[in-house]
Write a protein that holds these residues in place. Structure first.
Motif, PDB file in Angstrom:
ATOM      1  N   LEU A 125       3.048 -72.829  33.878  1.00 55.05           N
ATOM      2  CA  LEU A 125       3.021 -74.285  33.696  1.00 55.05           C
ATOM      3  C   LEU A 125       2.733 -74.647  32.243  1.00 55.05           C
ATOM      4  CD1 LEU A 125       3.158 -77.080  35.066  1.00 55.05           C
ATOM      5  CD2 LEU A 125       0.701 -76.883  35.471  1.00 55.05           C
ATOM      6  N   ASP A 126       1.806 -73.949  31.629  1.00 53.27           N
ATOM      7  CA  ASP A 126       1.474 -74.218  30.227  1.00 53.27           C
ATOM      8  C   ASP A 126       2.659 -73.970  29.302  1.00 53.27           C
ATOM      9  OD1 ASP A 126      -1.088 -74.904  31.017  1.00 53.27           O
ATOM     10  OD2 ASP A 126      -1.993 -72.999  30.364  1.00 53.27           O
ATOM     11  N   ALA A 142      -3.696 -77.543  36.817  1.00 53.84           N
ATOM     12  CA  ALA A 142      -3.490 -78.740  35.995  1.00 53.84           C
ATOM     13  C   ALA A 142      -4.501 -79.849  36.273  1.00 53.84           C
ATOM     14  CB  ALA A 142      -2.070 -79.277  36.200  1.00 53.84           C
ATOM     15  N   CYS A 143      -4.875 -80.011  37.531  1.00 56.26           N
ATOM     16  CA  CYS A 143      -5.708 -81.150  37.919  1.00 56.26           C
ATOM     17  C   CYS A 143      -7.125 -80.763  38.323  1.00 56.26           C
ATOM     18  CB  CYS A 143      -5.035 -81.915  39.052  1.00 56.26           C
ATOM     19  SG  CYS A 143      -3.397 -82.551  38.621  1.00 56.26           S
ATOM     20  N   LEU A 167       4.034 -83.941  37.843  1.00 55.39           N
ATOM     21  CA  LEU A 167       2.826 -83.843  37.028  1.00 55.39           C
ATOM     22  C   LEU A 167       3.163 -84.272  35.613  1.00 55.39           C
ATOM     23  CD1 LEU A 167       1.561 -80.285  38.065  1.00 55.39           C
ATOM     24  CD2 LEU A 167       0.599 -82.465  38.782  1.00 55.39           C
ATOM     25  N   ARG A 168       2.240 -84.961  34.983  1.00 53.79           N
ATOM     26  CA  ARG A 168       2.348 -85.250  33.560  1.00 53.79           C
ATOM     27  C   ARG A 168       1.293 -84.396  32.874  1.00 53.79           C
ATOM     28  NH1 ARG A 168       3.178 -91.059  32.050  1.00 53.79           N
ATOM     29  NH2 ARG A 168       5.216 -90.375  32.708  1.00 53.79           N
ATOM     30  N   CYS A 169       1.749 -83.490  32.016  1.00 50.68           N
ATOM     31  CA  CYS A 169       0.858 -82.561  31.326  1.00 50.68           C
ATOM     32  C   CYS A 169       0.860 -82.874  29.838  1.00 50.68           C
ATOM     33  CB  CYS A 169       1.312 -81.117  31.551  1.00 50.68           C
ATOM     34  SG  CYS A 169       1.362 -80.639  33.296  1.00 50.68           S
ATOM     35  N   TRP A 170      -0.333 -82.910  29.249  1.00 52.90           N
ATOM     36  CA  TRP A 170      -0.465 -83.203  27.828  1.00 52.90           C
ATOM     37  C   TRP A 170      -0.829 -81.935  27.059  1.00 52.90           C
ATOM     38  CZ3 TRP A 170      -1.998 -86.716  31.565  1.00 52.90           C
ATOM     39  CH2 TRP A 170      -1.356 -87.961  31.503  1.00 52.90           C
ATOM     40  N   GLY A 175      -4.092 -79.837  27.422  1.00 53.81           N
ATOM     41  CA  GLY A 175      -4.393 -79.134  28.659  1.00 53.81           C
ATOM     42  C   GLY A 175      -4.746 -80.039  29.822  1.00 53.81           C
ATOM     43  N   THR A 176      -4.842 -81.338  29.585  1.00 55.82           N
ATOM     44  CA  THR A 176      -5.122 -82.254  30.685  1.00 55.82           C
ATOM     45  C   THR A 176      -3.814 -82.604  31.399  1.00 55.82           C
ATOM     46  OG1 THR A 176      -4.948 -84.196  29.242  1.00 55.82           O
ATOM     47  CG2 THR A 176      -7.149 -83.224  29.543  1.00 55.82           C
ATOM     48  N   ALA A 177      -3.947 -83.029  32.630  1.00 55.26           N
ATOM     49  CA  ALA A 177      -2.768 -83.361  33.423  1.00 55.26           C
ATOM     50  C   ALA A 177      -3.111 -84.450  34.421  1.00 55.26           C
ATOM     51  CB  ALA A 177      -2.256 -82.132  34.135  1.00 55.26           C
TER      52      ALA A 177
END
Length: 171
Positions: A112-113, A135-136, A156-159, A162-164
Motif C-alpha cells: 500500500l505504501d 492505513a487506518c 482509501l485516501r493515503c497521504w 503515512g496517514t490515511a
C-alpha cells in the motif's frame, strides 16, 4: 477492489488459486469502469488477475492470507475451537503452517505504501482488511466488522506522511 466470486464459494482460499466465475469477472470490470484509475495493481493469484482491467501490474504482496493446512477447505472441515481462536486472535492463533495476521498487515502495508495516486488494487478480502489495519489503525477485530463481498470497492485516501482516511465502500 475484491476479486469476483470464485467457482467454488465457501472455502478458505489463501494461496489456493481458483477460477472466478464469468459473472464475477464481469462484476469487477463493471465496478472498475465507474472509476478512472491512473494505475492498476493486482495480486498474483489468477482469481484477482482475471478480474483486473488491463494493463495491470502484478504484485504478490497483495496475495491473500496463507491459511496453511486449512487452505482450500470449507470452514465446516476445520476444528470449530481452532477456527474460533483464529477469528478471535489471528496473530496468536494462526492456521497450522499458516501466516500470522501481523505478517499479512506488514506485507500488505508495504504494498500500500508503494501505491501511487489513483491506484486501483484488485486483491482479496483479507488483504483489504490488512490495508485498513495498516492505513487506518484498525485492529484485527475491527476490520472483520467490514462487509466486503466479491467485487466490493474500498476507497482509501493515503497521504505522504503515512496517514490515511477511509473514504468509501461500495458493495
Amino acid at each position: 477492489m475484491r476479486h469476483g466470486a470464485p467457482a467454488t464459494p465457501g472455502l478458505l482460499l489463501g494461496r489456493t488459486d481458483m477460477a472466478v466465475t464469468a459473472q464475477g469477472i464481469a462484476a469487477c470490470h463493471a465496478v472498475a469502469a465507474t472509476i478512472a484509475p491512473r494505475h492498476i495493481v493486482t495480486s498474483d493469484l489468477a482469481r484477482a488477475r482475471d478480474c483486473a482491467p488491463a494493463p495491470a501490474q502484478v504484485d504478490p504482496r497483495w496475495r491473500e492470507l496463507d491459511f496453511g493446512a486449512w487452505d482450500g477447505l470449507p470452514a465446516a472441515a476445520i476444528d470449530a475451537d481452532a477456527l474460533r481462536r483464529f477469528y478471535d486472535d489471528a496473530d496468536a492463533h494462526p492456521p497450522p503452517d499458516g501466516e500470522r495476521w501481523s505478517t499479512l498487515v506488514t506485507r500488505v502495508g508495504a504494498a500500500l505504501d508503494d501505491c501511487g495516486d489513483d491506484t486501483l488494487v484488485v486483491t482479496h478480502g483479507g488483504a483489504m482488511r490488512a490495508a485498513l489495519a495498516h492505513a487506518c489503525g484498525f485492529d484485527a477485530r475491527q476490520v472483520w466488522a467490514f462487509h466486503l463481498p466479491y467485487a466490493a470497492l474500498l476507497s482509501l485516501r493515503c497521504w505522504p506522511d503515512g496517514t490515511a482516511q477511509l473514504t468509501g465502500l461500495r458493495t
